[in-house]
Design a protein around this motif. Structure first.
Motif, short mmCIF file in Angstrom:
data_model
loop_
_atom_site.label_atom_id
_atom_site.label_comp_id
_atom_site.label_asym_id
_atom_site.label_seq_id
_atom_site.Cartn_x
_atom_site.Cartn_y
_atom_site.Cartn_z
N GLU A 194 51.24 40.67 29.71
CA GLU A 194 52.06 41.78 30.57
C GLU A 194 51.26 42.48 31.69
O GLU A 194 50.35 42.71 31.26
CB GLU A 194 52.85 42.56 29.49
CG GLU A 194 51.72 43.48 28.77
CD GLU A 194 52.55 44.48 27.51
OE1 GLU A 194 53.46 44.54 27.41
OE2 GLU A 194 51.60 44.62 26.68
N GLY A 195 51.86 42.96 32.53
CA GLY A 195 51.14 43.53 33.66
C GLY A 195 50.75 44.98 33.26
O GLY A 195 51.28 45.67 32.65
N LEU A 196 49.50 45.65 33.38
CA LEU A 196 48.88 46.57 32.98
C LEU A 196 48.21 47.16 34.27
O LEU A 196 47.88 46.42 35.20
CB LEU A 196 47.92 46.15 31.78
CG LEU A 196 48.51 45.55 30.62
CD1 LEU A 196 47.20 45.15 29.65
CD2 LEU A 196 49.41 46.70 29.81
N LYS A 197 48.09 48.56 34.18
CA LYS A 197 47.06 49.27 35.16
C LYS A 197 45.70 48.74 34.89
O LYS A 197 45.43 48.20 33.72
CB LYS A 197 47.32 50.84 34.79
CG LYS A 197 48.74 51.23 35.24
CD LYS A 197 49.05 51.25 36.62
CE LYS A 197 50.43 51.80 36.91
NZ LYS A 197 50.81 51.30 38.35
N PRO A 198 45.20 49.06 35.92
CA PRO A 198 43.59 48.33 35.66
C PRO A 198 42.96 48.56 34.58
O PRO A 198 42.89 49.85 33.98
CB PRO A 198 42.97 48.82 36.88
CG PRO A 198 44.01 49.23 38.08
CD PRO A 198 45.20 49.70 37.29
N TYR A 199 42.41 47.47 33.87
CA TYR A 199 41.76 47.54 32.64
C TYR A 199 40.47 46.70 32.90
O TYR A 199 39.62 47.26 32.36
CB TYR A 199 42.82 46.74 31.66
CG TYR A 199 42.24 46.96 30.21
CD1 TYR A 199 41.04 46.66 29.60
CD2 TYR A 199 43.12 47.62 29.35
CE1 TYR A 199 40.78 46.56 28.21
CE2 TYR A 199 42.92 47.81 27.95
CZ TYR A 199 41.61 47.43 27.49
OH TYR A 199 41.50 47.77 26.34
N ILE A 200 40.48 45.60 33.17
CA ILE A 200 39.17 44.78 33.49
C ILE A 200 38.94 44.41 34.93
O ILE A 200 39.75 43.80 35.42
CB ILE A 200 39.36 43.57 32.67
CG1 ILE A 200 39.47 43.64 31.10
CG2 ILE A 200 38.11 42.70 32.75
CD1 ILE A 200 39.86 42.43 30.28
N GLN A 202 41.59 40.12 35.02
CA GLN A 202 43.03 40.70 35.32
C GLN A 202 43.17 40.32 36.76
O GLN A 202 42.37 40.65 37.80
CB GLN A 202 42.68 42.31 34.97
CG GLN A 202 44.00 42.95 34.94
CD GLN A 202 44.18 44.37 34.71
OE1 GLN A 202 42.88 44.94 34.53
NE2 GLN A 202 45.14 44.86 34.43
N SER A 203 44.28 39.80 36.96
CA SER A 203 45.00 39.52 38.20
C SER A 203 45.40 40.80 39.17
O SER A 203 45.65 41.82 38.51
CB SER A 203 46.32 38.60 38.18
OG SER A 203 47.32 39.26 37.78
N ASP A 204 45.53 40.45 40.23
CA ASP A 204 45.94 41.74 41.24
C ASP A 204 47.13 42.31 40.80
O ASP A 204 47.64 43.24 41.29
CB ASP A 204 45.77 41.28 42.50
CG ASP A 204 44.19 41.49 43.18
OD1 ASP A 204 43.90 40.82 44.27
OD2 ASP A 204 43.55 42.01 42.27
N LYS A 205 48.03 41.47 40.03
CA LYS A 205 49.39 41.91 39.60
C LYS A 205 49.40 42.64 38.29
O LYS A 205 50.38 43.11 37.93
CB LYS A 205 50.34 40.80 39.55
CG LYS A 205 50.97 40.25 40.99
CD LYS A 205 51.93 39.20 40.89
CE LYS A 205 53.23 39.50 40.02
NZ LYS A 205 53.12 38.59 39.00
N GLY A 206 48.28 42.58 37.91
CA GLY A 206 48.01 43.39 36.67
C GLY A 206 48.12 42.55 35.44
O GLY A 206 47.58 43.30 34.28
#
Lengths: 415, 531, 95
Positions: free
Chosen positions: A262-268, A283-287
């Motif tokens: 699922e999309g997440l705020k910046p993690y990795i 982590q993709s630019d979409k989260g």
């Protein structure tokens, strides 16, 4: 039509009604100078045939919709952190082409070089990484060896304490990173199309016509298409297509699974690979977190895998990053990869006049898309191997020059 | 007007009061509530901000496919992001926070994106952010990455325990509505080992919120009776709170059982969740059908919800979203919402039916045939609707239904494709007679209750086994496809979570990304967690 | 995936380790003149889309070598025999 902030703003005023299609959908002609089978590396090949070699009488035949093959189904990593001298210069050339991609294609493929970090968990593994890092540097590629503190300062959320295999350090390629894979397919298609290449979708090759030892064309689901030169770049189905010309290849098809969360705020920030199990994540630019592990292990054309590997990947992921425990998997899929007999690809002409082969990419084909297209175009145009891909010749197995990074020998599913 | 709790009815336990907090504010609800129903009962309709445009959003569903009301639940190593408020079972002391907004849900600076919405169309990022070259990685991308994603995941280790388990059975039934209950009952009575899994906390499926009559009794009463009989049989394993997530070779299924997600902290020595591998000789997909929205301007304003969700909140949770509803429908099931709302004392201003005529039971409500809603007026709540021909109807809530889509996903996991059925305007799951996994009931496109009961029995029964199918009262179903109101002036959302509109899809087609796979990837329609 | 071991019964796929195509025939002679046969045996593969005979080691069970015949497109397992029986049936010989 040129893409830019100006044209975007201008078009927003007219309700975006004036954008033109990114590429044509032409009917196949009766014949071309060159036909390429496969709309992945094949798109890149056609682009460079037109741009670098002035050959635009080219058709790329894609059996499905554009990007439906492995080029649109991978985990988007780009890197040039190999060990053997036959590999690094090739992948590094690919990196250089990535670095100029957006400007070359006027298409934002979100090339993002935030580093590829390989973790290691023992002194022996650390030494092996030092060796690989030095090999990279000898070939002019950026490599940095980190100890545990160095890794911790980059990614403090990794498991440094309770781990079964504690982190000893890592090998970092700072210029490694990710790219938006669909955009790469679309950019190459748009670029090739604008140079006169016919990109033909929903056209499956069903036979290869050879007369007097020379290729004269292909049978397809949309009729016979003649050609002077035929390039096969249908990774996943290489054996099936090559068999149409009577060739047997040193390749087995295997399933590789991949996952998105699922999309997440910046993690990795960058790409991290686990050294105590087969797991890698970015982590993709979409989260969404994009991650995967090893091939399932058995021959397959099914484009899906099984639960044991899913369990294995998730376990390795949570072992490496304990905070992942509550993150949800959103999508999973499987692709068909050409596992070769030494884990290294094949770009070469064949013993059949006019027939060229690009195959055996194992699970590392996406990052090579630009260099693969570049070298394959050269091979087809000049009828000889490019220096960068000289190590990838098909006859290396016969001559005893296998390029075996993992040192596993002639067992495809171990590479 | 806003949402509120009805004084009677519902499956909630009014004797038990639970305290919870949302964005730091304290509220009260009852056992049997979800976080969403409890918030609605407290008059809270604003539950989130949309991904790209940061538009105010409320719930549009009452179940697992909720796109908008995503919250962060719990804290520390137990924190989970993107949890749908519609599936969270309320417990005392629950803490939840809205996502993707700053500084607050009510006043979100991100809403400024809406001003640029004519630029931020689908795929805009492929066309820009390329100059100067160094700015992509140093400036543009960090901004994009911070704006992306919805919730924040925890970085801490998870203190809870998890288990892995295996189970074999002759029949696995996925979904325990009328179809699933019949399938399980038929097989169990024939002596087979049966596992009945349902993602909800209670068995019954649609019988938990639709007013039905089976075997001369109330539909839910019948369901509870079947559940009790199944519970008494040693060859049956009832598994509520269990989601079957995958179908693999060998008729193997992966599932997650939420053992203790409905309490604050798992009791000692118990896991939070259990991962199951089911190995089933046969399996039935009785997962039902998902209601579809219609794309029209402002269909995302809080207070606009799916018609069946409105019935669910009213019938199961005793919560209504307002005092005056307009129903927008292209099929007969929208009329059920009108009748149910009237039964709960909500005024039905009109049933706007896109079809030229219908024979559905109106319950006395005014029907506007052959008309459509072009736009919803209001930003954080519904104030009125304007029809395509300009007529304005004041209201504070809108029920929309664009038809029903059988939930076919699991059956497509091995590569087979669904096929379009004109009669119900939906995709039906692939059918392979040799297959040990089949769909039944509305998951197979059967839209009548009597068909579902019979289909369940037929699919569940091993060869030659007796099938006893109860009688029931049927509600007719007819649909004329209608997808999108061209006259809309405001944004007409197709994908609520990824903020993709009808205009985005038209743009994709214009640029040559018209193939459904290209349109999906170019506009990201269908790629969010509600998929 | 479930694979029925002739000794152990039906077991899940993770109990098995796969070696690859069971059909290539090891050349009888190590004479340099047979180098082409050796190359073929070690490196070239049919890699069929469809019926495939694969060596499998039941590592998590009886540890026998087996040959699993499986469709590589549908993953349907068609038969499982011991590697010895597979070899014997091919040559038509006894011991």
């Amino acid at each position: 039509m040129r893409y830019s902030l100006t044209s975007l703003l201008k078009n927003s005023l007219s309700g975006h009604r004036n954008w033109t299609p990114a590429w044509r959908e032409p009917e196949p002609r009766k014949s071309y100078d060159v036909v390429i089978v496969g709309g992945g590396h094949g798109l890149a090949t056609s682009y460079y045939l037109a741009k670098e070699h002035g050959i635009s009488s080219v058709a790329v035949l894609e059996k499905g919709w554009l990007g439906s093959g492995n080029i649109g189904r991978n985990t988007t990593i780009i890197r040039s952190n190999y060990m053997l001298p036959e590999n690094n210069p090739f992948y590094e050339w690919s990196m250089k082409l990535w670095e100029n991609f957006e400007q070359e294609f006027n298409f934002n493929a979100m090339i993002s070089q935030r580093g590829v970090l390989n973790l290691c968990h023992s002194d022996a593994q650390y030494d092996a990484f030092a060796r690989r890092g030095n090999a990279m540097r000898i070939d002019g590629v950026d490599a940095v060896l980190l100890d545990a503190n160095g890794v911790r300062s980059m990614y403090p959320f990794l498991d440094f304490t309770g781990a079964r295999f504690p982190i000893r350090g890592g090998l970092l390629q700072p210029r490694g990173g990710t790219v938006r894979h669909d955009a790469v397919a679309w950019a190459y298609a748009r670029g090739a199309d604008s140079r006169g290449v016919d990109v033909i979708q929903n056209c499956e090759v069903t036979g290869i016509r050879i007369e007097n030892g020379k290729v004269i064309g292909v049978e397809t689901t949309r009729g016979f298409i003649g050609c002077k030169k035929l390039g096969l770049a249908a990774a996943g189905n290489s054996s099936e297509v090559a068999a149409m010309a009577g060739l047997r290849l040193p390749i087995e098809s295997h399933v590789l699974q991949a996952f998105v969360s699922e999309g997440l705020k910046p993690y990795i920030d960058g790409v991290i690979t686990f050294g105590a199990g087969h797991f890698y994540v970015s982590q993709s630019d979409k989260g969404g977190l994009v991650f995967g592990g090893d091939i399932d292990g058995y021959n397959s054309y099914a484009r899906r895998g099984n639960l044991p590997m899913v369990e294995h990947v998730i376990e390795a992921g949570v072992a490496m990053i304990p905070g992942l425990s509550r993150v949800r998997v959103l999508r999973s899929w499987g692709g068909i990869v050409d596992m070769s007999m030494d884990g290294t690809p094949i770009i070469d002409k064949t013993h059949i006049d006019g027939l060229y082969l690009n195959a055996g990419w194992c699970y590392g084909g996406f990052k090579a898309t630009p260099a693969s297209g570049w070298c394959f175009a050269h091979t087809i145009a000049r009828n000889e191997a490019h220096t960068l891909s000289a190590g990838f010749r098909l006859d290396r197995f016969r001559r005893g020059y296998a390029v075996d990074e993992k040192g596993q020998g002639a067992t495809p599913n171990l590479h | 007007m806003t949402s509120f709790r009805l004084s009677r009815g519902g499956l909630i336990d009014r004797a038990s009061t639970l305290g919870f907090s949302f964005d730091g504010k304290q509220y009260r609800g009852h056992a049997g509530d979800t976080l969403a129903s409890a918030l609605l009962a407290n008059g809270v309709q604003l539950m989130g901000r949309s991904f790209k445009y940061h538009r105010p959003r409320g719930v549009i569903s009452a179940g697992g496919a909720e796109p908008n009301a995503l919250v962060e639940l719990r804290e520390g190593g137990r924190r989970e992001a993107n949890t749908r408020a519609t599936v969270v079972e309320l417990y005392d002391g629950l803490t939840a926070r809205s996502q993707n907004r700053w500084p607050s849900l009510d006043f979100d600076v991100g809403a400024i994106n809406s001003l640029g919405s004519s630029v931020f169309v689908a795929g805009f990022y492929y066309k820009t952010f390329m100059w100067p070259k160094s700015f992509w990685e140093k400036v543009y991308e960090p901004i994009i990455r911070r704006a992306a994603g919805l919730g924040t995941a925890s970085r801490e280790a998870d203190p809870d325990k998890y288990e892995r388990a295996y189970a074999h059975c002759e029949l696995l039934v996925i979904g325990s509505g009328p179809t699933g209950l019949m399938a399980a009952l038929t097989a169990a009575r024939a002596g087979e080992r049966v596992i009945l899994a349902d993602e909800g906390s209670r068995h019954g499926g649609s019988l938990l919120f639709e007013r039905e009559e089976i075997d001369g009794r109330d539909g839910l009463e019948w369901a509870d009776g079947v559940t009790a009989e199944l519970a008494s049989m040693p060859n049956v394993t009832l598994m509520p709170r269990t989601t079957v997530f995958g179908w693999y070779d060998g008729n193997i299924f992966g599932a997650v059982e939420r053992v203790n997600d409905h309490v604050a902290v798992p009791p000692p020595y118990e896991p939070r969740q259990r991962y199951w591998r089911f190995i089933a000789k046969r399996a039935v997909l009785a997962a039902g059908a998902e209601e579809r929205p219609i794309a029209f301007g402002g269909n995302d304003v809080p207070g606009v919800m799916l018609a069946s969700a409105m019935r669910t909140y009213a019938n199961r949770y005793a919560v209504v979203p307002g005092k005056a509803v307009v129903v927008f429908t292209n099929n007969d099931s929208g009329y059920r919402t009108a009748r149910d709302m009237m039964a709960h004392g909500v005024r039905v201003e009109a049933i706007v039916d896109s079809r030229p005529a219908s024979s559905a039971d109106t319950g006395g409500a005014r029907v506007l045939d052959g008309r459509t809603i072009a736009d919803v007026k209001g930003r954080k709540n519904v104030v009125a609707v304007t029809l395509a021909d300009g007529e304005r109807i004041d209201c504070d809530t809108v029920a929309m239904t664009g038809g029903w889509s059988p939930i076919v996903n699991l059956l497509c996991h091995r590569g087979a494709k669904p096929h379009w059925d004109e009669s119900i305007a939906a995709f039906l799951p692939p059918e392979d007679p040799a297959c040990a996994f089949v769909a039944g009931g509305s998951a197979a496109g059967k839209m009548l209750l009597s068909e579902c009961l019979a289909d369940g029995a037929a699919r569940g029964a091993p060869d030659g086994a007796a099938r006893m199918v109860p009688s029931c009262r049927d509600e007719a179903f007819a649909i004329t496809p209608f997808w999108w109101v061209k006259e809309s002036k405001g944004k007409a959302f197709v994908d609520f979570q990824n903020d993709a509109t009808a205009d985005d899809l038209l743009l994709a087609a214009r640029e040559g990304y018209g193939h459904i796979e290209h349109a999906k990837r170019y506009t990201t329609t269908g790629m969010a967690t509600d998929q | 995936m479930l694979i029925k071991c002739p000794h152990c019964g039906t077991r899940p796929v993770e109990e098995y380790t796969f070696l690859g195509d069971a059909t290539p025939q090891r050349p009888a002679s190590s004479d340099p003149a047979t180098m082409d046969q050796w190359f073929d045996y070690v490196y070239l593969r049919d890699n069929p889309k469809g019926r495939f005979h694969e060596f499998a080691h039941h590592a998590g069970g009886c540890r026998s070598w087996l040959v699993v015949t499986r469709d590589t497109q549908t993953h349907e397992v068609l038969s499982v025999v011991t590697a010895r029986d597979f070899a014997r049936n091919r040559t038509g010989a006894g011991a």
